[in-house]
Write a protein that holds these residues in place. Structure first.
Motif: not given
Length: 272
Positions: A145-147, A184-186, A208-209, A271-272
């Motif tokens: 959820n958080i990168i 979006i965060a990646v 995560q990427n 998602t996690q």
């Protein structure tokens, strides 16, 4: 699970051909290699258990926006597997085929030959064995959820296979969704579907990427030959002032005549 359907095979060949067409269009045509413009371009990806298909066309000019150059028709093309020689049947658009899927098998060397402009054009390739021991840690990958940039290289999952002889493999991640949802965060420039040169290893680490999009994927492992890796690794996407000729295994021609085998697994990115 082994790839058995023509749909999977068409995707694999389409993905490879798309990259190959960008490369052949970038071949430098200068005074040192002026004869290159008269050489035929051969494009063939042999897949075990599938009909043989080979495309022949003229090399494109750098300013040509067409997908392919002009098709070369009327050729008499033979392909041998060492014990049997077959003549390909000409179809539309410079495509030549042989429909007996049993002709393409593992462990045999395939040689292609035809005459063009008073020269013998030829190429050969070895059909590799099937990938072995292909596994995913899990069939579901949970994107954090958080990168956190501090954990960019942290291994969250792995793709593994057996490769004691350090053979060449390509991983294709094919997104199956018609409208994939972006993570979006990646900070990644990857498309929904992408390929990885595994550099003769037997593992690919998922972080995560790794993915830019959520969704359903087919993870396709291709065992390939050096001639394909040479093209994949060639530097042909520079500026017009720094173009180089694309590697080729075709004698008196350009392009690629290669063979591969594949296996596929399913993966869902969520998602996690």
């Amino acid at each position: 699970m082994e790839i058995k359907t023509h749909t999977h095979t068409r995707y694999i060949l389409g993905a490879l051909a798309a990259g190959f067409m960008l490369m052949t269009a970038a071949c430098k045509k200068n005074s040192a290699d002026i004869n290159a413009v008269n050489k035929p371009v051969v494009e063939a990806y042999l897949v075990a258990g599938q009909p043989l298909s080979l495309k022949v066309y003229q090399q494109k000019d750098l300013t040509d926006t067409a997908t392919y150059g002009v098709a070369l028709t009327g050729l008499s093309i033979n392909v041998s597997n060492g014990s049997q020689t077959v003549k390909l049947t000409e179809g539309a658009g410079g495509t030549y085929t042989y429909s007996d899927a049993a002709f393409i098998t593992a462990g045999k060397t395939y040689t292609m030959q035809f005459n063009y402009n008073n020269a013998t054009v030829s190429a050969s390739t070895l059909m590799p064995g099937k990938p072995a021991g292909f596994k995913l840690t899990d069939s579901v990958f949970h994107e954090p959820n958080i990168i956190d940039p501090a954990y960019n290289d942290k291994v969250l999952q792995t793709v593994t296979w057996s490769n004691p002889d350090s053979l060449q493999h390509i991983l294709l991640f094919k997104n199956l969704d018609s409208n994939p949802f972006e993570i979006i965060a990646v900070r990644s420039n990857r498309k929904p579907s992408f390929e990885i040169n595994t550099e003769r290893t037997a593992i690919y680490n998922i972080t995560q990427n790794t993915f830019k999009y959520y969704g359903h994927y087919q993870v396709i492992l291709l065992r390939v030959n050096d001639e394909y890796i040479n093209i994949l690794s060639s530097n042909t996407r520079g500026s017009s002032q720094n173009l180089v000729n694309t590697p080729t295994n075709v004698v008196n021609g350009l392009g690629i005549f290669t063979a591969m085998q594949a296996d596929t697994l399913n993966l869902r990115v969520t998602t996690q």
